[in-house]
Design a protein around this motif. Sequence first.
Motif, PDB file in Angstrom:
ATOM      1  N   ASP A 113       5.491  66.433  13.376  1.00  9.81           N
ATOM      2  CA  ASP A 113       3.551  65.884  13.092  1.00  9.81           C
ATOM      3  C   ASP A 113       2.577  65.408  14.094  1.00  9.81           C
ATOM      4  OD1 ASP A 113       3.358  67.021  10.498  1.00  9.81           O
ATOM      5  OD2 ASP A 113       3.920  65.229   9.669  1.00  9.81           O
ATOM      6  N   PHE A 114       3.408  64.965  15.371  1.00  8.05           N
ATOM      7  CA  PHE A 114       2.661  64.266  16.018  1.00  8.05           C
ATOM      8  C   PHE A 114       2.145  65.324  17.004  1.00  8.05           C
ATOM      9  CE2 PHE A 114       2.913  63.003  20.672  1.00  8.05           C
ATOM     10  CZ  PHE A 114       1.949  61.843  21.015  1.00  8.05           C
ATOM     11  N   TRP A 115       2.822  65.995  17.068  1.00  6.98           N
ATOM     12  CA  TRP A 115       2.707  67.198  18.214  1.00  6.98           C
ATOM     13  C   TRP A 115       1.223  68.684  17.945  1.00  6.98           C
ATOM     14  CZ3 TRP A 115       3.522  66.547  23.062  1.00  6.98           C
ATOM     15  CH2 TRP A 115       4.281  65.696  23.648  1.00  6.98           C
ATOM     16  N   LYS A 116       1.523  68.395  16.652  1.00  5.75           N
ATOM     17  CA  LYS A 116       0.505  69.187  15.783  1.00  5.75           C
ATOM     18  C   LYS A 116      -0.590  67.991  15.848  1.00  5.75           C
ATOM     19  CE  LYS A 116       0.358  69.396  11.866  1.00  5.75           C
ATOM     20  NZ  LYS A 116       0.307  69.018   9.882  1.00  5.75           N
ATOM     21  N   ILE A 117      -0.946  67.026  15.757  1.00  8.68           N
ATOM     22  CA  ILE A 117      -2.182  66.197  15.875  1.00  8.68           C
ATOM     23  C   ILE A 117      -2.580  66.216  17.249  1.00  8.68           C
ATOM     24  CG2 ILE A 117      -2.874  63.822  15.878  1.00  8.68           C
ATOM     25  CD1 ILE A 117      -0.553  63.630  13.732  1.00  8.68           C
ATOM     26  N   PHE A 118      -1.588  65.802  18.097  1.00  8.79           N
ATOM     27  CA  PHE A 118      -2.423  66.057  19.603  1.00  8.79           C
ATOM     28  C   PHE A 118      -3.203  67.486  19.812  1.00  8.79           C
ATOM     29  CE2 PHE A 118      -0.167  66.275  24.210  1.00  8.79           C
ATOM     30  CZ  PHE A 118      -1.149  64.834  24.156  1.00  8.79           C
ATOM     31  N   ARG A 119      -2.107  68.473  18.962  1.00  8.54           N
ATOM     32  CA  ARG A 119      -2.796  70.113  19.588  1.00  8.54           C
ATOM     33  C   ARG A 119      -4.415  69.927  18.841  1.00  8.54           C
ATOM     34  NH1 ARG A 119       0.908  73.173  17.324  1.00  8.54           N
ATOM     35  NH2 ARG A 119      -1.072  74.092  15.238  1.00  8.54           N
ATOM     36  N   ASN A 120      -4.040  69.587  17.894  1.00 12.60           N
ATOM     37  CA  ASN A 120      -5.491  69.463  16.810  1.00 12.60           C
ATOM     38  C   ASN A 120      -6.773  69.011  17.850  1.00 12.60           C
ATOM     39  OD1 ASN A 120      -5.118  71.348  14.859  1.00 12.60           O
ATOM     40  ND2 ASN A 120      -3.998  69.263  13.344  1.00 12.60           N
ATOM     41  N   THR A 121      -6.023  67.415  17.892  1.00 12.93           N
ATOM     42  CA  THR A 121      -7.289  66.632  19.182  1.00 12.93           C
ATOM     43  C   THR A 121      -7.595  67.230  20.319  1.00 12.93           C
ATOM     44  OG1 THR A 121      -5.957  65.132  18.244  1.00 12.93           O
ATOM     45  CG2 THR A 121      -7.165  64.595  19.922  1.00 12.93           C
ATOM     46  N   LEU A 122      -6.563  68.244  21.048  1.00 12.58           N
ATOM     47  CA  LEU A 122      -6.930  68.993  22.210  1.00 12.58           C
ATOM     48  C   LEU A 122      -8.541  69.971  21.747  1.00 12.58           C
ATOM     49  CD1 LEU A 122      -3.707  68.943  24.114  1.00 12.58           C
ATOM     50  CD2 LEU A 122      -6.082  67.463  24.566  1.00 12.58           C
TER      51      LEU A 122
ATOM     52  N   ASN B  12      -9.791  67.201   4.041  1.00  6.18           N
ATOM     53  CA  ASN B  12      -9.844  67.546   2.936  1.00  6.18           C
ATOM     54  C   ASN B  12      -8.301  67.744   2.794  1.00  6.18           C
ATOM     55  OD1 ASN B  12      -9.721  70.340   3.006  1.00  6.18           O
ATOM     56  ND2 ASN B  12     -11.708  69.647   2.126  1.00  6.18           N
ATOM     57  N   SER B  13      -7.566  67.824   1.885  1.00  2.00           N
ATOM     58  CA  SER B  13      -5.951  68.349   1.610  1.00  2.00           C
ATOM     59  C   SER B  13      -6.222  69.830   2.024  1.00  2.00           C
ATOM     60  CB  SER B  13      -5.470  68.217   0.224  1.00  2.00           C
ATOM     61  OG  SER B  13      -6.292  68.868  -1.039  1.00  2.00           O
ATOM     62  N   LEU B  14      -6.802  70.106   1.559  1.00  2.00           N
ATOM     63  CA  LEU B  14      -6.559  72.311   1.685  1.00  2.00           C
ATOM     64  C   LEU B  14      -7.203  72.476   3.655  1.00  2.00           C
ATOM     65  CD1 LEU B  14      -8.880  72.850  -0.911  1.00  2.00           C
ATOM     66  CD2 LEU B  14      -6.032  73.850  -0.544  1.00  2.00           C
ATOM     67  N   ASN B  15      -7.594  71.681   4.370  1.00  2.00           N
ATOM     68  CA  ASN B  15      -7.625  71.750   5.700  1.00  2.00           C
ATOM     69  C   ASN B  15      -7.223  70.609   6.337  1.00  2.00           C
ATOM     70  OD1 ASN B  15      -9.396  69.132   6.265  1.00  2.00           O
ATOM     71  ND2 ASN B  15     -10.635  69.974   5.713  1.00  2.00           N
ATOM     72  N   ILE B  16      -6.150  69.939   5.683  1.00  2.00           N
ATOM     73  CA  ILE B  16      -5.814  68.889   6.182  1.00  2.00           C
ATOM     74  C   ILE B  16      -5.093  69.230   8.041  1.00  2.00           C
ATOM     75  CG2 ILE B  16      -3.908  67.865   5.124  1.00  2.00           C
ATOM     76  CD1 ILE B  16      -4.502  65.361   5.555  1.00  2.00           C
ATOM     77  N   ASP B  17      -4.275  70.630   8.202  1.00  6.07           N
ATOM     78  CA  ASP B  17      -3.382  70.954   9.316  1.00  6.07           C
ATOM     79  C   ASP B  17      -3.999  71.529  10.056  1.00  6.07           C
ATOM     80  OD1 ASP B  17      -0.948  70.882   8.288  1.00  6.07           O
ATOM     81  OD2 ASP B  17      -0.931  72.959   6.717  1.00  6.07           O
ATOM     82  N   VAL B  18      -5.215  71.654   9.691  1.00  6.78           N
ATOM     83  CA  VAL B  18      -6.346  71.797  11.194  1.00  6.78           C
ATOM     84  C   VAL B  18      -6.879  70.184  11.469  1.00  6.78           C
ATOM     85  CG1 VAL B  18      -6.195  74.167  11.736  1.00  6.78           C
ATOM     86  CG2 VAL B  18      -8.129  72.893   9.860  1.00  6.78           C
ATOM     87  N   SER B  19      -7.507  69.284  10.885  1.00  8.56           N
ATOM     88  CA  SER B  19      -8.422  68.357  10.419  1.00  8.56           C
ATOM     89  C   SER B  19      -7.825  67.056  11.121  1.00  8.56           C
ATOM     90  CB  SER B  19      -9.159  68.570   9.499  1.00  8.56           C
ATOM     91  OG  SER B  19      -8.596  67.753   8.464  1.00  8.56           O
ATOM     92  N   GLU B  20      -5.975  66.872  11.103  1.00 12.20           N
ATOM     93  CA  GLU B  20      -5.828  65.429  11.181  1.00 12.20           C
ATOM     94  C   GLU B  20      -5.535  65.450  12.541  1.00 12.20           C
ATOM     95  OE1 GLU B  20      -5.047  63.125   9.100  1.00 12.20           O
ATOM     96  OE2 GLU B  20      -3.423  62.645   9.116  1.00 12.20           O
ATOM     97  N   VAL B  21      -6.835  64.544  13.139  1.00 11.47           N
ATOM     98  CA  VAL B  21      -6.338  63.600  14.542  1.00 11.47           C
ATOM     99  C   VAL B  21      -5.586  63.008  14.577  1.00 11.47           C
ATOM    100  CG1 VAL B  21      -8.629  65.331  14.960  1.00 11.47           C
ATOM    101  CG2 VAL B  21      -8.562  63.253  14.468  1.00 11.47           C
ATOM    102  N   PHE B  22      -5.425  62.640  15.973  1.00 12.91           N
ATOM    103  CA  PHE B  22      -5.000  61.130  15.949  1.00 12.91           C
ATOM    104  C   PHE B  22      -5.773  59.796  15.027  1.00 12.91           C
ATOM    105  CE2 PHE B  22      -3.297  62.790  20.162  1.00 12.91           C
ATOM    106  CZ  PHE B  22      -2.052  62.108  20.315  1.00 12.91           C
ATOM    107  N   ASP B  23      -7.233  59.843  15.903  1.00 17.85           N
ATOM    108  CA  ASP B  23      -8.137  58.913  14.887  1.00 17.85           C
ATOM    109  C   ASP B  23      -7.558  58.131  13.081  1.00 17.85           C
ATOM    110  OD1 ASP B  23      -8.776  56.987  16.925  1.00 17.85           O
ATOM    111  OD2 ASP B  23     -10.146  58.861  17.373  1.00 17.85           O
TER     112      ASP B  23
END
Lengths: 289, 314
Positions: free
Chosen positions: B81-90, B256-267
């Motif tokens: 999950d951490f790397w996914k969040i990292f990628r989203n943030t970037l 929202n729960s549907l887009n969380i895979d791309v919207s989750e960032v570190f903050d």
Amino acid sequence: MKSITATRSFSLFNTLVYLVLGLLLLIVLLPCLYVLFSSFSTKSEMLSRGFYLIPKVWTLNSYGYLFSNHNFTASYWNALQITVGGTALSISATTLMAYGLSRTWLRGRKPLNFMVLFTMLFSGGIIPTYLLTSQLGLLNSYWSLFLNNAILPFNLIVMRSFFQNTPKELEEAARIDGCGEWNLFFRIILPLSMTSVATFIMFYAVFYWNSYFQAILFISDSQKMPLQVFLRQIILESGNSLESVTDGYEFGPPVKMAVVVMASIPMLVMYPFFQKYFDKGMLVGSVKG
Amino acid sequence: MAVTGSKAADIKTRQRKWEEWKRGLPIYFMILPGLLFFIVFKYVPMGGILIAFQNYDPFDGFLQSSWVGFDHFQRLFQDPDFWKIFRNTLMISALNLFLFFPVPIIVSLLLNEVRLKWFKKGAQTLLYVPHFLSWVVIVSMTVLLFSAQDGGINNLLSTMGYERIELMTNPEYFRMVYLFQVIWKEAGWSAIIFLAALASVDPTLYEAATMDGASRLRQIWHINLPALRSTIIILFILRLGHVMDTGFEHILLLQNSLNIDVSEVFDTYVYRVGILQAEFSYTTAVGLFKALIGLGLVYLANRASRKIGEEGVY
């Protein structure tokens, strides 16, 4: 002469400039006008007519309905308290510190300046800030918002460079007349700096009025929530539908539009009065401190 | 003699220093409230970062909680999950740096070409307006316009025979919506700083260029853009330092729960897991990782800008 002919012959270029800017203005204005006009529309017209800009029937019903809702009026009042209190505290702390740091002869000025700058580059983050606020017993009190945001470093730095540019002769003359540091600041420098102060009053007011995240972070009592939180509740938490119900109140489409309008109006009304100060007040110090 | 002479000078400088401190006394009082704010609410939380190396328990407090070293960081780097969040943030930062960043520059260049004073002023006034709206208002407006069942735009689309767009819930649209909203809100306002830089260009340069037969476009290329160079570089460095900050409130509101895979960032992750699930230590480690990368980037960018002969931010 030559420059005039040049501008005339490049009318294609001019047309393009106005066209693109016109398009940008349209993109900015249309959604705002749609929301504004719809708030004066009726629910039945909105549902039956689909999309339109100018309503056939104009009514103030949405606003009447809104102001009879206790949750709305309470959150509006909360937002006003937060904005007035926070802005007063922030502008005082910022102005005083910015003035102090602008005195180039002051001993210890450099480390103090660095201390401010460093907070713009690195911070403890949400969790330590939250734990500190909770340990100070500030959760659920507006002091959590005021104290955590007493000074926005960017505002401080721009203001400092503004004060640094006030004429030295003035200061010397006042000092010869026996003026102390406090008098010098309050009677001479501050009155002359009202353009800059006005700019930052507006900036802080916008910050406090619009802040949403800090409210949900530090405040859990629903009675103390500001307007932005109320707005988010009725619009976004109702899922994808335009109808939503809180506490038995039904928020149809025009009422929601009215909440959006009410949440924006104070800042938009303030804005023209302060706008004339922005260019002068903010840019004197340019980007850098 | 020489010894006593230097001694006397010593005493004199010490006296002068003392005089300066004394003279500054009222000023220190003015600084005091602000100083207390920075120490208590900015620097104490920095010390609080130490809980990233503990198993912090609010009931035991900071002093009694056990130390665990780098355990949380190990967990972090092993968490997919951490790397996914990292990628989203970037990804979101890349949108900000490369797609949003040039827009205010273009807006300022356009406004600068307008010769009609009333139009220029009017356009500026209106383009600044969205900056004063909150993210809640902007996201709400988008929902009201695009709500799948009865949003205005979707109504329009369906009467024209098109399909309704699920703008807020389809993860494919998330980044586009984010970028468009950022541009809508801040493009006009961010142009102020470039407009100021353009206003300080010496008008004789344009006259000379016109004499030499330079077209308006060439004037923009050879006069306006070089005039903006240092402002662009400084602002770019500042942005680079905030690569990890993706507009927290904005994303939280769009999430929202549907887009969380791309919207989750570190903050948003720190907020959700840290505050709502009370995982204080682990998420402080996430926050620290984020802050250190930001600090490193500003440092590097600043050095780079000095190398190419610009001032840098500090």
